[in-house]
Design an enzyme around this catalytic site. Structure first.
Site, PDB file in Angstrom:
ATOM      1  CE1 TYR A  13      -4.209  -1.670   0.016  1.00 28.63           C
ATOM      2  CE2 TYR A  13      -2.992  -3.213   1.263  1.00 28.63           C
ATOM      3  CZ  TYR A  13      -4.057  -3.127   0.456  1.00 28.63           C
ATOM      4  OH  TYR A  13      -5.012  -4.000   0.116  1.00 28.63           O
ATOM      5  NE  ARG A  50       0.026  -0.212  -6.036  1.00 31.88           N
ATOM      6  CZ  ARG A  50       1.205  -0.922  -6.097  1.00 31.88           C
ATOM      7  NH1 ARG A  50       1.240  -1.782  -5.080  1.00 31.88           N
ATOM      8  NH2 ARG A  50       2.229  -0.497  -6.797  1.00 31.88           N
ATOM      9  CD  GLN A 106     -17.468  -1.481  -6.878  1.00 25.11           C
ATOM     10  OE1 GLN A 106     -17.788  -1.219  -7.728  1.00 25.11           O
ATOM     11  NE2 GLN A 106     -17.124  -2.719  -6.413  1.00 25.11           N
ATOM     12  CG  ASN A 107     -12.291   3.104  -8.071  1.00 27.30           C
ATOM     13  OD1 ASN A 107     -11.958   1.960  -8.183  1.00 27.30           O
ATOM     14  ND2 ASN A 107     -12.801   4.144  -8.974  1.00 27.30           N
ATOM     15  CG  ASP A 131      -8.615   6.654  -7.255  1.00 28.50           C
ATOM     16  OD1 ASP A 131      -9.325   7.656  -7.120  1.00 28.50           O
ATOM     17  OD2 ASP A 131      -8.797   5.456  -7.686  1.00 28.50           O
ATOM     18  CG  HIS A 167     -14.254  -1.318  -1.533  1.00 32.69           C
ATOM     19  ND1 HIS A 167     -14.419  -1.872  -2.913  1.00 32.69           N
ATOM     20  CD2 HIS A 167     -15.520  -2.036  -1.113  1.00 32.69           C
ATOM     21  CE1 HIS A 167     -15.603  -2.757  -3.136  1.00 32.69           C
ATOM     22  NE2 HIS A 167     -16.113  -2.715  -1.931  1.00 32.69           N
ATOM     23  N   GLY A 201     -17.427   1.536 -14.976  1.00 33.13           N
ATOM     24  CA  GLY A 201     -16.360   0.934 -14.871  1.00 33.13           C
ATOM     25  C   GLY A 201     -16.262  -0.176 -13.817  1.00 33.13           C
ATOM     26  CB  THR A 202     -17.880  -1.435 -11.098  1.00 31.69           C
ATOM     27  OG1 THR A 202     -18.134  -2.547 -10.249  1.00 31.69           O
ATOM     28  CG2 THR A 202     -19.355  -0.812 -11.262  1.00 31.69           C
ATOM     29  CB  SER A 203     -16.968  -6.553 -13.388  1.00 34.89           C
ATOM     30  OG  SER A 203     -16.565  -6.712 -12.081  1.00 34.89           O
TER      31      SER A 203
END
Length: 232
Positions: A56, A59, A89-90, A92, A107, A173-175
């Site tokens: 992390y 990251r 869900q990101n 950043d 998250h 942009g999420t599955s």
């Protein structure tokens, strides 16, 4: 003057990928070369704290080199015409840096740390590194402020309420494979429109009509902007 419509956005890795942030969705379960369970689970933390901290830290260091992309900026600009809430869900901070004023992170947040003893103790980081020996006010080691696989999602209830209050709900942009976030679509009111922006349509049974925009995040958000502004 009529009340602004409530536009609620659920964003995933696809929007950040266009800013150079790598994802694990399309790489066989690997995240920057690591099995995600090694670096994104309580078991991974217990097995190798040094590896997880370093992962992390790197990251965060990478995030310093990334900038919001046009999709982030358009969503922020839509606040002129809509009440906009972002559920991401990101981990950043690109939505915030683009100017979005109401963002909740399901998250966790990369630029924060939390206590290993008391998860409600969360601290802003003014640097990119959490080191061994960095402690909370109760004396326990600090860890990344990330919701790992198998942990509770503290902001889920707030996200459910936002989804239920949406006039327009947009998935970008999420599955829609990671729960409980993927279940938010089911809370959208029957009379509200749902838009899905992704080059590949998620393999999900929505059980209702959705408007699909089969484009990348930036191009898709440009298309969305034209579609929804015509309704104002």
């Amino acid at each position: 003057m009529s009340k602004k419509k409530h536009l609620v956005v659920l964003s995933g890795a696809g929007i950040s990928a266009e800013s150079g942030i790598k994802t694990f969705r399309d790489s066989g379960g690997l995240w920057e070369g690591h099995d995600v369970m090694e670096v994104a689970s309580p078991e991974g933390w217990r097995n190798n704290q040094e590896l997880v901290q370093d992962f992390y830290n790197q990251r965060r260091k990478q995030l310093l080199t990334c900038e919001p992309n046009q999709a982030h900026y358009i969503l922020a600009d839509l606040e002129k015409d809509f009440e906009v809430s972002i559920i991401t869900q990101n981990v950043d901070d690109l939505h915030e840096r683009a100017g979005s004023s109401h963002v909740i992170h399901l998250h966790g947040e990369l630029k924060k740390s939390q206590s290993t003893l008391d998860p409600t103790l969360v601290y802003d980081l003014d640097h990119w590194e959490i080191k061994k020996g960095d402690k909370c006010e109760k004396g326990s080691q600090l860890r990344p402020h990330i919701v790992w696989f198998g942990e509770q999602v503290p902001k889920m209830e707030e996200a459910m309420e936002l989804a239920a209050s949406a006039d327009l709900f947009v998935v970008i942009g999420t599955s829609l494979q990671v729960y409980p976030a993927a279940g938010l679509v089911s809370y959208v009111a029957a009379g509200s429109k749902i838009y899905v922006i992704d080059p590949i349509m998620p393999e999900v049974n929505f059980r209702r009509k959705v408007i699909t925009i089969l484009e990348s995040a930036t191009n898709g958000v440009k298309t969305l902007e034209k579609m929804i502004k015509s309704e104002i």
